[in-house]
Design a protein around this motif. Structure first.
Motif, short mmCIF file in Angstrom:
data_model
loop_
_atom_site.label_atom_id
_atom_site.label_comp_id
_atom_site.label_asym_id
_atom_site.label_seq_id
_atom_site.Cartn_x
_atom_site.Cartn_y
_atom_site.Cartn_z
N ASP A 1 32.35 44.81 44.06
CA ASP A 1 33.19 44.49 45.22
C ASP A 1 34.69 44.66 45.00
O ASP A 1 35.43 44.87 45.94
N ARG A 2 35.14 44.59 43.76
CA ARG A 2 36.59 44.55 43.51
C ARG A 2 36.91 45.20 42.18
O ARG A 2 36.10 45.21 41.27
N ASP A 3 38.12 45.71 42.06
CA ASP A 3 38.62 46.25 40.79
C ASP A 3 39.39 45.15 40.07
O ASP A 3 40.26 44.51 40.66
N PHE A 4 39.08 44.96 38.81
CA PHE A 4 39.76 43.95 38.01
C PHE A 4 40.58 44.62 36.92
O PHE A 4 40.25 45.70 36.45
N ASP A 5 41.64 43.94 36.51
CA ASP A 5 42.45 44.42 35.40
C ASP A 5 41.86 43.99 34.06
O ASP A 5 42.02 44.66 33.05
N LEU A 6 41.19 42.83 34.09
CA LEU A 6 40.61 42.28 32.87
C LEU A 6 39.31 41.56 33.22
O LEU A 6 39.23 40.90 34.26
N VAL A 7 38.32 41.72 32.36
CA VAL A 7 37.06 40.97 32.48
C VAL A 7 36.90 40.18 31.19
O VAL A 7 36.90 40.75 30.11
N LEU A 8 36.80 38.86 31.34
CA LEU A 8 36.65 37.97 30.20
C LEU A 8 35.27 37.34 30.28
O LEU A 8 34.96 36.61 31.23
N VAL A 9 34.41 37.65 29.31
CA VAL A 9 33.03 37.15 29.31
C VAL A 9 32.88 36.13 28.18
O VAL A 9 33.09 36.45 27.02
N ASN A 10 32.51 34.90 28.57
CA ASN A 10 32.29 33.83 27.60
C ASN A 10 30.79 33.72 27.34
O ASN A 10 30.05 33.17 28.13
#
Length: 190
Positions: free
Chosen positions: A45-54
């Motif tokens: 749905d959206r473009d992100f600058d950063l993806v942080l996966v915990n």
């Protein structure tokens, strides 16, 4: 403003991560996801600058999500794992451009990882822009070549004559060679 997708299994862990990012000086719009499936929908749905996966997540460990995010977006991807398994996880995902950070986090390491993720995103964005420019150039060359073929077949011109004709028409009419080529191909269709 930067947009960051923060993926964590629990809401309180999400809130803690957001507070930690803010304390590190990150000024961004944060988007939560509480499972791998929810994160994948957000990535569509959206473009992100950063993806942080915990990691771990409620429906998967998280390294597959990190790899997917790295392949299908230009976002920098950080994967947080327990320190004991960080090296093993890193071996699985580092070729995909995912940065693995051991938990518990410290500010210095987070700053470094954020800078590296931003640099990687900037480089990917530049490469994508260059790729688009080159694809357009190839398409333009193909269009002009097809017009040359029409001039060779229909008008009996040689290849250099067809090339010179298109260039002269472009100069005389103050149009691009592609516009002239399109006119030639439209005329050939009629």
């Amino acid at each position: 403003m930067e947009q960051i997708l923060v993926v964590s299994a629990l809401e309180n862990t999400y809130a803690t991560l957001v507070q930690f990012l803010v304390s590190c000086g990150v000024q961004a719009q944060m988007f939560p996801a509480f499972s791998g499936a929810e994160a994948r929908r957000a990535l569509v749905d959206r473009d992100f600058d950063l993806v942080l996966v915990n990691a771990p997540l409620s429906d998967e460990f998280g390294h597959e999500l990190a790899q997917t995010a790295a392949h299908r977006s230009l976002a920098g991807v950080l994967l947080l794992t327990k320190a004991e398994i960080a090296d093993a996880v890193s071996e699985k995902v580092e070729d995909d451009g995912v940065f693995v950070l051991p938990k518990p986090l410290n500010r210095a390491l987070m700053h470094q990882a954020l800078r590296m993720a931003r640099a990687a995103r900037s480089r990917l964005t530049g490469l994508q822009s260059e790729n688009r420019r080159l694809q357009k150039r190839i398409a333009d060359i193909r269009l002009v070549d097809r017009a040359k073929c029409v001039l060779i077949e229909c008008c009996g011109m040689s290849e250099p004559d067809a090339h010179a004709y298109i260039e002269k028409q472009a100069m005389d009419r103050r149009q691009t060679k592609c516009e002239i080529a399109e006119d030639i191909l439209r005329g050939q269709e009629k």
